[in-house]
Design a protein around this motif. Structure first.
Motif, PDB file in Angstrom:
ATOM      1  N   HIS A   6     119.412  53.426 132.406  1.00 43.44           N
ATOM      2  CA  HIS A   6     119.126  54.158 131.151  1.00 43.44           C
ATOM      3  C   HIS A   6     117.686  53.998 130.500  1.00 43.44           C
ATOM      4  O   HIS A   6     117.421  52.547 130.735  1.00 43.44           O
ATOM      5  CB  HIS A   6     120.201  53.630 130.474  1.00 43.44           C
ATOM      6  CG  HIS A   6     120.358  54.353 128.992  1.00 43.44           C
ATOM      7  ND1 HIS A   6     119.848  55.473 128.778  1.00 43.44           N
ATOM      8  CD2 HIS A   6     120.810  53.654 127.887  1.00 43.44           C
ATOM      9  CE1 HIS A   6     119.920  55.466 127.335  1.00 43.44           C
ATOM     10  NE2 HIS A   6     120.619  54.547 126.702  1.00 43.44           N
TER      11      HIS A   6
ATOM     12  N   GLU B 139     116.556  54.236 127.387  1.00 41.03           N
ATOM     13  CA  GLU B 139     116.419  53.932 125.912  1.00 41.03           C
ATOM     14  C   GLU B 139     115.462  52.455 126.042  1.00 41.03           C
ATOM     15  O   GLU B 139     115.832  51.469 126.516  1.00 41.03           O
ATOM     16  CB  GLU B 139     117.748  53.726 125.242  1.00 41.03           C
ATOM     17  CG  GLU B 139     117.571  53.841 123.675  1.00 41.03           C
ATOM     18  CD  GLU B 139     118.848  54.390 122.791  1.00 41.03           C
ATOM     19  OE1 GLU B 139     119.822  54.345 123.443  1.00 41.03           O
ATOM     20  OE2 GLU B 139     118.587  54.418 121.633  1.00 41.03           O
TER      21      GLU B 139
ATOM     22  N   ASP C 191     115.825  49.653 124.112  1.00 36.42           N
ATOM     23  CA  ASP C 191     116.491  48.637 124.239  1.00 36.42           C
ATOM     24  C   ASP C 191     116.594  47.905 125.578  1.00 36.42           C
ATOM     25  O   ASP C 191     117.159  46.663 125.635  1.00 36.42           O
ATOM     26  CB  ASP C 191     117.972  48.424 123.490  1.00 36.42           C
ATOM     27  CG  ASP C 191     118.758  49.504 123.845  1.00 36.42           C
ATOM     28  OD1 ASP C 191     118.337  50.641 124.133  1.00 36.42           O
ATOM     29  OD2 ASP C 191     119.949  49.399 123.453  1.00 36.42           O
ATOM     30  N   HIS C 192     116.873  48.793 126.501  1.00 40.06           N
ATOM     31  CA  HIS C 192     116.656  48.554 127.867  1.00 40.06           C
ATOM     32  C   HIS C 192     115.681  48.460 129.086  1.00 40.06           C
ATOM     33  O   HIS C 192     115.596  47.941 129.808  1.00 40.06           O
ATOM     34  CB  HIS C 192     118.011  49.084 128.831  1.00 40.06           C
ATOM     35  CG  HIS C 192     119.232  49.266 127.639  1.00 40.06           C
ATOM     36  ND1 HIS C 192     119.996  48.129 127.729  1.00 40.06           N
ATOM     37  CD2 HIS C 192     119.907  50.288 126.966  1.00 40.06           C
ATOM     38  CE1 HIS C 192     120.824  48.534 126.825  1.00 40.06           C
ATOM     39  NE2 HIS C 192     120.904  49.693 126.614  1.00 40.06           N
TER      40      HIS C 192
ATOM     41  N   HIS D 126     124.912  58.010 127.385  1.00 41.72           N
ATOM     42  CA  HIS D 126     124.874  58.958 126.366  1.00 41.72           C
ATOM     43  C   HIS D 126     123.400  59.705 126.301  1.00 41.72           C
ATOM     44  O   HIS D 126     123.157  60.231 125.213  1.00 41.72           O
ATOM     45  CB  HIS D 126     125.235  58.125 125.092  1.00 41.72           C
ATOM     46  CG  HIS D 126     124.090  57.145 124.463  1.00 41.72           C
ATOM     47  ND1 HIS D 126     123.415  57.249 123.462  1.00 41.72           N
ATOM     48  CD2 HIS D 126     123.527  56.100 125.304  1.00 41.72           C
ATOM     49  CE1 HIS D 126     122.571  56.412 123.376  1.00 41.72           C
ATOM     50  NE2 HIS D 126     122.556  55.587 124.376  1.00 41.72           N
TER      51      HIS D 126
ATOM     52  N   ASP E 257     125.218  51.705 128.640  1.00 42.43           N
ATOM     53  CA  ASP E 257     125.843  51.594 127.532  1.00 42.43           C
ATOM     54  C   ASP E 257     127.319  51.709 127.469  1.00 42.43           C
ATOM     55  O   ASP E 257     128.051  51.356 126.380  1.00 42.43           O
ATOM     56  CB  ASP E 257     125.095  52.799 126.451  1.00 42.43           C
ATOM     57  CG  ASP E 257     123.779  52.129 126.066  1.00 42.43           C
ATOM     58  OD1 ASP E 257     123.706  50.848 126.116  1.00 42.43           O
ATOM     59  OD2 ASP E 257     122.971  52.910 125.652  1.00 42.43           O
TER      60      ASP E 257
ATOM     61  N   TYR F 147     131.383  51.013 118.254  1.00 45.49           N
ATOM     62  CA  TYR F 147     130.238  51.497 119.273  1.00 45.49           C
ATOM     63  C   TYR F 147     130.661  52.985 119.719  1.00 45.49           C
ATOM     64  O   TYR F 147     129.744  53.861 119.755  1.00 45.49           O
ATOM     65  CB  TYR F 147     130.311  50.547 120.329  1.00 45.49           C
ATOM     66  CG  TYR F 147     128.978  50.538 121.318  1.00 45.49           C
ATOM     67  CD1 TYR F 147     127.955  49.940 121.092  1.00 45.49           C
ATOM     68  CD2 TYR F 147     129.078  51.802 122.172  1.00 45.49           C
ATOM     69  CE1 TYR F 147     126.923  49.840 121.752  1.00 45.49           C
ATOM     70  CE2 TYR F 147     127.812  51.895 123.167  1.00 45.49           C
ATOM     71  CZ  TYR F 147     126.797  50.896 122.992  1.00 45.49           C
ATOM     72  OH  TYR F 147     125.682  50.850 123.456  1.00 45.49           O
TER      73      TYR F 147
ATOM     74  N   HIS G 253     125.608  46.027 126.862  1.00 37.22           N
ATOM     75  CA  HIS G 253     125.768  45.363 125.604  1.00 37.22           C
ATOM     76  C   HIS G 253     127.134  44.550 125.700  1.00 37.22           C
ATOM     77  O   HIS G 253     127.891  45.299 125.807  1.00 37.22           O
ATOM     78  CB  HIS G 253     125.755  46.247 124.467  1.00 37.22           C
ATOM     79  CG  HIS G 253     124.358  46.984 124.248  1.00 37.22           C
ATOM     80  ND1 HIS G 253     123.317  46.469 123.682  1.00 37.22           N
ATOM     81  CD2 HIS G 253     124.091  48.419 124.485  1.00 37.22           C
ATOM     82  CE1 HIS G 253     122.294  47.372 123.789  1.00 37.22           C
ATOM     83  NE2 HIS G 253     122.652  48.507 124.106  1.00 37.22           N
TER      84      HIS G 253
END
Ligand code: FEO
Length: 406
Positions: free
Chosen positions: A78, A80, A82-83, A145, A164, A196, A229
């Motif tokens: 993924h 995004e 944050d990763h 997502h 996620d 979440y 997470h």
């Protein structure tokens, strides 16, 4: 500190972010973690990276096990921020590594980095990567997502690296669900999962049902679910899948969330008789004031309840700004199968209740009309009317809820 081992040779090398309280606008009172995993096999493989600010932590965690220069594969499930924002630091240290990523992921990665210097292989569902004793299977999960999302299945260890999905924003000293439940509680863990899901995955319920069914058809029956997470699931794998399926089927409690804001406490005063009426019909309720409650908490409570009463004073003939903000956020989450009504107060002329119903219908939710609106301050007879309205709404809600058989 000892490295955290999921199964022999598979390590968590991520970072806990104990202090984050605003995660892209989402309040995270319990912090979060950025999880990634190192598989020690003939060809050492890193599954996912972490947020840039935590690069040094994951690099140090990797160094405790091996020289990062030994990494041969980096899987990006993924993209995004944050990763993936530490990928260039990782690739500088692991120049012999090949990146494995979906086609959509590659397109996104190209926007963040100069990827021409890296060896990149694009993968799709069913593609595999043999790294020694283990073979990794890639499974695309578009819109779970993000369009680029995928999961990675390691059959030998029974580990599903789920990015996620199945995650939670929770920083904790223990990495596993059983450790968390022992020190804290299953109820807190479930609350974090719902929070979440409600704020990130709510729009994708039908897709989630399909993808979970696909995993079963592909023989993916994990012993461990390792998300990007929060805690790692090893003792409650079936439970978290059961929670996900229930949420994907729009499961809700027979309860009412009373969500409101107020200018001079008139709308606020209405919440009390409304709540008493609901309670006297045997239905639970919760009251949330928008200006005092983080938006993701409001969304979580909305999602948990089959019914919601939205309260707003009228300001300039329309609803109060915080109520509008809540409904705008809710519209994007595309909730289904909830019954909503509205209440409020006004000085010169009404409008907020009408405006609220219009927005709720735009979202596509079932409404209970008319709502109830009172001038200036609720009188004794207005409070009685609110109580009766609360009872009527609760009776209607019980009938509505019965159709879901939950
Ligand atoms: Fe945790 Fe969609 O990033």
């Amino acid at each position: 500190m000892k490295s955290v081992e999921l199964k022999k040779g598979v390590y968590w090398v991520g970072a806990a972010d104990w202090s984050v309280r605003d995660f892209h606008g989402y309040e995270t009172p319990r912090g979060t973690t950025y999880n990634n995993y190192l598989i020690m096999d003939d060809e050492i493989t890193l599954v996912d990276t972490v947020k840039y600010d935590f690069s040094h932590i994951t690099i140090n965690n990797i160094r405790r096990i091996t020289d990062p220069g030994n990494i041969r594969h980096v899987v990006i499930n993924h993209i995004e921020n944050d990763h993936v924002t530490s990928i260039d630091r990782i690739m500088d240290l692991a120049p012999k590594a090949t990146i494995h990523i979906t086609e959509r992921g590659k397109k996104g990665l190209d926007r963040f980095f100069d990827t021409s210097k890296w060896d990149i292989r694009t993968v799709k569902t069913g593609d595999t990567l043999k790294i020694g004793k283990r073979t990794l299977l890639f499974i695309e999960t578009p819109m779970l997502h993000w369009p680029d999302s995928m999961m990675t299945w390691c059959k030998k260890d029974g580990i599903l690296f789920s990015q996620d999905a199945f995650g939670q924003h929770l920083a904790s000293s223990g990495r596993f669900d059983d450790e968390f439940c022992e020190k804290q509680s299953m109820a807190e863990l479930e609350d974090a999962v719902i929070d979440y899901y409600a704020n990130i995955l709510m729009p994708f319920g039908p897709l989630i049902r399909d993808r979970i069914a696909d995993l079963g058809k592909m023989g993916v029956n994990p012993d461990i679910i390792a998300p990007d997470h929060g805690i790692i699931w090893r003792s409650h794998v079936a439970k978290v899948i059961e929670w996900y399926l229930a949420m994907a089927n729009d499961k809700a409690d027979l309860s009412v969330s009373i969500i409101y804001d107020t200018m001079w406490h008139s709308t606020e005063r209405m919440t009390v008789p409304l709540a008493h009426g609901i309670r006297d019909e045997g239905v639970e309720y919760k009251i949330l004031k928008l200006r005092e409650t983080p938006m993701n908490e409001v969304i979580k409570e909305f999602w948990k309840s089959r019914g919601t009463l939205i309260g707003s004073p009228t300001l300039n003939n329309i609803m109060f700004p915080t109520v509008s903000q809540f409904l705008t956020y809710l519209r994007g989450l595309r909730p289904k199968n909830r019954l909503v009504s509205a209440f409020g107060s006004y000085g010169w002329s009404g409008g907020a209740v009408r405006d609220t119903f219009a927005k709720v219908k735009e979202i596509g939710l079932q409404t209970h009309e008319p709502g109830i609106e009172v001038p200036y301050l609720p009188s004794e007879s207005d409070e009685t009317a609110c109580y009766e309205f609360g009872r009527k709404f609760a009776r209607q809600l019980k009938k509505y809820h019965a159709q879901f058989g939950q």
